[in-house]
Design a protein around this motif. Structure first.
Motif, PDB file in Angstrom:
ATOM      1  N   GLU A   2       0.848  -1.097  -0.018  1.00  0.00           N
ATOM      2  CA  GLU A   2       0.107   0.013   0.011  1.00  0.00           C
ATOM      3  C   GLU A   2       0.818   1.352  -0.175  1.00  0.00           C
ATOM      4  O   GLU A   2       1.894   1.280   0.644  1.00  0.00           O
ATOM      5  CB  GLU A   2      -1.137  -0.159   1.251  1.00  0.00           C
ATOM      6  CG  GLU A   2      -2.018   1.124   1.188  1.00  0.00           C
ATOM      7  CD  GLU A   2      -2.957   0.947   2.328  1.00  0.00           C
ATOM      8  OE1 GLU A   2      -2.910   1.637   3.125  1.00  0.00           O
ATOM      9  OE2 GLU A   2      -4.121   0.131   2.084  1.00  0.00           O
ATOM     10  N   ILE A   3       0.405   2.206  -0.821  1.00  0.00           N
ATOM     11  CA  ILE A   3       1.236   3.323  -0.936  1.00  0.00           C
ATOM     12  C   ILE A   3       0.433   4.628  -0.725  1.00  0.00           C
ATOM     13  O   ILE A   3      -0.790   4.746  -0.929  1.00  0.00           O
ATOM     14  CB  ILE A   3       1.905   3.790  -2.273  1.00  0.00           C
ATOM     15  CG1 ILE A   3       2.747   2.584  -2.923  1.00  0.00           C
ATOM     16  CG2 ILE A   3       2.577   4.967  -2.795  1.00  0.00           C
ATOM     17  CD1 ILE A   3       3.424   2.811  -4.153  1.00  0.00           C
ATOM     18  N   THR A   4       0.874   5.520   0.385  1.00  0.00           N
ATOM     19  CA  THR A   4      -0.002   6.654   0.735  1.00  0.00           C
ATOM     20  C   THR A   4       0.681   7.925   0.032  1.00  0.00           C
ATOM     21  O   THR A   4       1.942   8.182   0.127  1.00  0.00           O
ATOM     22  CB  THR A   4       0.268   6.750   2.365  1.00  0.00           C
ATOM     23  OG1 THR A   4      -0.260   5.502   2.823  1.00  0.00           O
ATOM     24  CG2 THR A   4      -0.684   8.033   2.847  1.00  0.00           C
ATOM     25  N   LEU A   5       0.162   8.663  -0.506  1.00  0.00           N
ATOM     26  CA  LEU A   5       0.322  10.030  -1.307  1.00  0.00           C
ATOM     27  C   LEU A   5      -0.548  10.957  -0.776  1.00  0.00           C
ATOM     28  O   LEU A   5      -1.587  11.091  -0.587  1.00  0.00           O
ATOM     29  CB  LEU A   5       0.382   9.601  -2.611  1.00  0.00           C
ATOM     30  CG  LEU A   5       1.256   8.584  -3.267  1.00  0.00           C
ATOM     31  CD1 LEU A   5       0.837   8.217  -4.656  1.00  0.00           C
ATOM     32  CD2 LEU A   5       2.773   9.018  -3.328  1.00  0.00           C
ATOM     33  N   GLN A   6      -0.175  12.195  -0.708  1.00  0.00           N
ATOM     34  CA  GLN A   6      -0.780  13.668  -0.621  1.00  0.00           C
ATOM     35  C   GLN A   6      -0.263  14.449  -1.765  1.00  0.00           C
ATOM     36  O   GLN A   6       0.833  14.711  -2.133  1.00  0.00           O
ATOM     37  CB  GLN A   6      -0.342  14.283   0.907  1.00  0.00           C
ATOM     38  CG  GLN A   6      -1.317  15.427   0.973  1.00  0.00           C
ATOM     39  CD  GLN A   6      -1.227  15.700   2.436  1.00  0.00           C
ATOM     40  OE1 GLN A   6      -0.182  15.426   3.309  1.00  0.00           O
ATOM     41  NE2 GLN A   6      -2.542  16.431   2.962  1.00  0.00           N
ATOM     42  N   VAL A   7      -1.279  15.017  -2.311  1.00  0.00           N
ATOM     43  CA  VAL A   7      -1.389  15.900  -3.231  1.00  0.00           C
ATOM     44  C   VAL A   7      -0.653  17.227  -2.982  1.00  0.00           C
ATOM     45  O   VAL A   7      -1.262  17.828  -2.025  1.00  0.00           O
ATOM     46  CB  VAL A   7      -2.599  16.142  -3.986  1.00  0.00           C
ATOM     47  CG1 VAL A   7      -2.357  17.228  -5.161  1.00  0.00           C
ATOM     48  CG2 VAL A   7      -2.933  14.696  -4.582  1.00  0.00           C
ATOM     49  N   GLU A   8       0.371  17.825  -3.497  1.00  0.00           N
ATOM     50  CA  GLU A   8       0.729  19.153  -3.113  1.00  0.00           C
ATOM     51  C   GLU A   8       0.244  20.167  -3.936  1.00  0.00           C
ATOM     52  O   GLU A   8       0.231  21.284  -3.557  1.00  0.00           O
ATOM     53  CB  GLU A   8       2.443  19.101  -3.253  1.00  0.00           C
ATOM     54  CG  GLU A   8       3.048  18.080  -1.996  1.00  0.00           C
ATOM     55  CD  GLU A   8       4.605  17.839  -2.344  1.00  0.00           C
ATOM     56  OE1 GLU A   8       5.029  18.392  -3.250  1.00  0.00           O
ATOM     57  OE2 GLU A   8       5.264  17.177  -1.555  1.00  0.00           O
ATOM     58  N   LEU A  12      -4.552  18.051 -11.622  1.00  0.00           N
ATOM     59  CA  LEU A  12      -4.198  17.048 -12.689  1.00  0.00           C
ATOM     60  C   LEU A  12      -5.279  15.920 -12.650  1.00  0.00           C
ATOM     61  O   LEU A  12      -6.026  15.684 -11.616  1.00  0.00           O
ATOM     62  CB  LEU A  12      -2.821  16.750 -12.384  1.00  0.00           C
ATOM     63  CG  LEU A  12      -1.516  17.447 -13.076  1.00  0.00           C
ATOM     64  CD1 LEU A  12      -0.206  16.857 -12.686  1.00  0.00           C
ATOM     65  CD2 LEU A  12      -1.851  17.584 -14.632  1.00  0.00           C
ATOM     66  N   ARG A  13      -5.282  15.249 -14.036  1.00  0.00           N
ATOM     67  CA  ARG A  13      -6.084  14.036 -13.796  1.00  0.00           C
ATOM     68  C   ARG A  13      -5.427  12.851 -12.827  1.00  0.00           C
ATOM     69  O   ARG A  13      -4.176  13.054 -12.602  1.00  0.00           O
ATOM     70  CB  ARG A  13      -6.125  13.291 -15.102  1.00  0.00           C
ATOM     71  CG  ARG A  13      -7.263  13.592 -16.049  1.00  0.00           C
ATOM     72  CD  ARG A  13      -7.360  13.362 -17.373  1.00  0.00           C
ATOM     73  NE  ARG A  13      -6.995  11.755 -17.643  1.00  0.00           N
ATOM     74  CZ  ARG A  13      -7.396  10.895 -18.275  1.00  0.00           C
ATOM     75  NH1 ARG A  13      -8.112  11.328 -19.239  1.00  0.00           N
ATOM     76  NH2 ARG A  13      -7.237   9.557 -18.210  1.00  0.00           N
ATOM     77  N   LEU A  14      -6.254  12.142 -11.996  1.00  0.00           N
ATOM     78  CA  LEU A  14      -5.729  11.298 -11.245  1.00  0.00           C
ATOM     79  C   LEU A  14      -4.812  10.278 -11.772  1.00  0.00           C
ATOM     80  O   LEU A  14      -3.753  10.075 -11.037  1.00  0.00           O
ATOM     81  CB  LEU A  14      -6.913  10.514 -10.898  1.00  0.00           C
ATOM     82  CG  LEU A  14      -6.805   9.438  -9.880  1.00  0.00           C
ATOM     83  CD1 LEU A  14      -6.020   9.967  -8.540  1.00  0.00           C
ATOM     84  CD2 LEU A  14      -7.994   8.555  -9.284  1.00  0.00           C
ATOM     85  N   VAL A  53      -7.626  15.481  -9.245  1.00  0.00           N
ATOM     86  CA  VAL A  53      -7.042  15.575  -7.607  1.00  0.00           C
ATOM     87  C   VAL A  53      -6.786  17.284  -7.387  1.00  0.00           C
ATOM     88  O   VAL A  53      -6.840  18.030  -8.323  1.00  0.00           O
ATOM     89  CB  VAL A  53      -5.756  14.943  -7.499  1.00  0.00           C
ATOM     90  CG1 VAL A  53      -5.927  13.472  -7.801  1.00  0.00           C
ATOM     91  CG2 VAL A  53      -4.517  15.626  -8.482  1.00  0.00           C
ATOM     92  N   GLN A  54      -6.944  17.545  -5.967  1.00  0.00           N
ATOM     93  CA  GLN A  54      -7.101  18.830  -5.461  1.00  0.00           C
ATOM     94  C   GLN A  54      -6.027  18.949  -4.461  1.00  0.00           C
ATOM     95  O   GLN A  54      -5.344  17.980  -3.892  1.00  0.00           O
ATOM     96  CB  GLN A  54      -8.216  19.172  -4.982  1.00  0.00           C
ATOM     97  CG  GLN A  54      -9.432  19.082  -5.861  1.00  0.00           C
ATOM     98  CD  GLN A  54      -9.331  19.933  -6.653  1.00  0.00           C
ATOM     99  OE1 GLN A  54      -8.775  21.009  -6.652  1.00  0.00           O
ATOM    100  NE2 GLN A  54     -10.048  19.617  -8.057  1.00  0.00           N
ATOM    101  N   LEU A 202      -1.285  15.983 -24.482  1.00  0.00           N
ATOM    102  CA  LEU A 202      -0.871  15.461 -23.101  1.00  0.00           C
ATOM    103  C   LEU A 202      -1.820  15.759 -22.113  1.00  0.00           C
ATOM    104  O   LEU A 202      -1.959  14.980 -21.156  1.00  0.00           O
ATOM    105  CB  LEU A 202       0.535  16.235 -23.083  1.00  0.00           C
ATOM    106  CG  LEU A 202       1.711  16.155 -23.951  1.00  0.00           C
ATOM    107  CD1 LEU A 202       2.736  16.949 -23.670  1.00  0.00           C
ATOM    108  CD2 LEU A 202       2.190  14.692 -23.924  1.00  0.00           C
ATOM    109  N   GLU A 203      -2.493  16.828 -22.110  1.00  0.00           N
ATOM    110  CA  GLU A 203      -3.438  17.052 -20.990  1.00  0.00           C
ATOM    111  C   GLU A 203      -4.674  16.246 -21.045  1.00  0.00           C
ATOM    112  O   GLU A 203      -5.505  16.030 -19.795  1.00  0.00           O
ATOM    113  CB  GLU A 203      -3.959  18.473 -21.303  1.00  0.00           C
ATOM    114  CG  GLU A 203      -4.872  19.062 -22.549  1.00  0.00           C
ATOM    115  CD  GLU A 203      -3.971  19.406 -23.485  1.00  0.00           C
ATOM    116  OE1 GLU A 203      -4.233  20.151 -24.596  1.00  0.00           O
ATOM    117  OE2 GLU A 203      -2.550  19.242 -23.518  1.00  0.00           O
TER     118      GLU A 203
END
Length: 305
Positions: A2-8, A12-14, A53-54, A202-203
């Motif tokens: 399991e990987i935990t990540l926080q959006v800084e 962007l698309r997930l 993501v926000q 790309l977007e």
């Protein structure tokens, strides 16, 4: 795992954001994980890869262990261009699928390699043992396979760093207006026909794709072109040739299906030359795959017209 990540930074698309944060996993693999319910966004399961993501969002990604395929060795003849204890380079014929997948569990290159190389299983992960790059089913030519984990990592790093050179020959419809050029158009999954690739911004999830090309021979209303890949996206040359207005002759997916008067095995595209550095000795290996009979026959027919 399991990987935990926080959006800084958000917006962007997930799947795009995850691909940037977890470069070890391909975007298609990440998209599958999302669609299968393996991602929680702020505590809730999220199955939409297009979710934006926000800033401040908290993500938990569960990566289940890969289920190994039950691969069976099969005695399928191989046209070997080079081989030693670290790697093998083969000249792949048309019609040979590189690795097993639903609908192609047998008769693949991996099945043949498991019979040819006794110690291959498990190299680079059991699902695709030793496979460093791939060729489409009906694309012929030079393909390198690693025999050790070290060689696998070394060869993949060469492809990523663009120090390995992959050169192709292909016959296209029509004649380009200039003698050479570079196509720099991002490629992604076709938005409607999911088995096809397409030029995708790309977007919107496309990935950088660069192909250099040069005319080798003009053949009436057809052209023999020398392609050099700078990147290695799925169907890259086929998509770029079509975008240029000159699709590969015989391509069942990206060309109009015009008859040319010669029975073909598929698209007339051949991985002609593969140049790479040997993982241990550092020596430069240049493998040239002779053109298949259907390719040379087509050239003879076009030259005689």
């Amino acid at each position: 795992m399991e990987i935990t990540l926080q959006v800084e930074q958000g917006k962007l698309r997930l799947d795009v954001w995850l691909a940037q944060k977890i470069p070890d996993l391909s975007r298609s693999r990440l998209q599958n994980l999302i669609e299968q319910g393996n991602l929680r966004l702020n505590g809730k399961i999220c199955t939409d890869k297009k979710t934006k993501v926000q800033q401040g969002d908290l993500l938990y990604l569960f990566i289940p262990p890969v289920e190994p395929l039950n691969l069976q060795p099969e005695e399928i003849p191989l046209d070997v261009l080079y081989e030693d204890e670290q790697l093998i380079i083969i000249n792949k014929p048309a019609g040979l699928v590189v690795h097993p997948a639903p609908g192609h569990e047998k008769g693949t290159l991996v099945n043949a390699l498991l019979s040819h190389c006794s110690n291959l299983a498990g190299i680079g992960g059991v699902q695709r043992p030793g496979i460093v790059h791939r060729l489409d089913k009906d694309t012929t030519g030079a393909l390198v396979i690693a025999k050790t984990d070290y060689a696998h990592q070394h060869l993949q790093a060469q492809l990523k760093a663009k120090t390995a050179r992959r050169e192709y020959l292909g016959v296209v419809y029509g004649v380009p207006k200039t003698g050479s050029g570079t196509i720099n158009l991002p490629i992604g999954r076709h938005p409607i026909e999911r088995k096809k690739m397409a030029v995708v911004p790309l977007e919107k999830g496309g990935r950088v794709a660069i192909t250099h090309w040069e005319i080798r021979e003009r053949l009436g209303n057809y052209t023999l072109i020398h392609f050099r890949l700078e990147t290695g996206r799925t169907h890259q040359i086929r998509v770029h040739s079509t975008a240029m207005g000159h699709p590969i002759v015989g391509d069942p997916v990206y060309s109009s299906g015009r008859s040319i008067g010669v029975n073909l095995d598929g698209q007339v595209l051949h991985a002609w030359k593969l140049t790479l550095e040997h993982p241990l000795s550092g020596a430069i290996i240049e493998a040239i795959a002779p053109l298949p009979e259907t390719f040379t026959k087509l050239l003879s027919v076009l030259r005689s017209r």
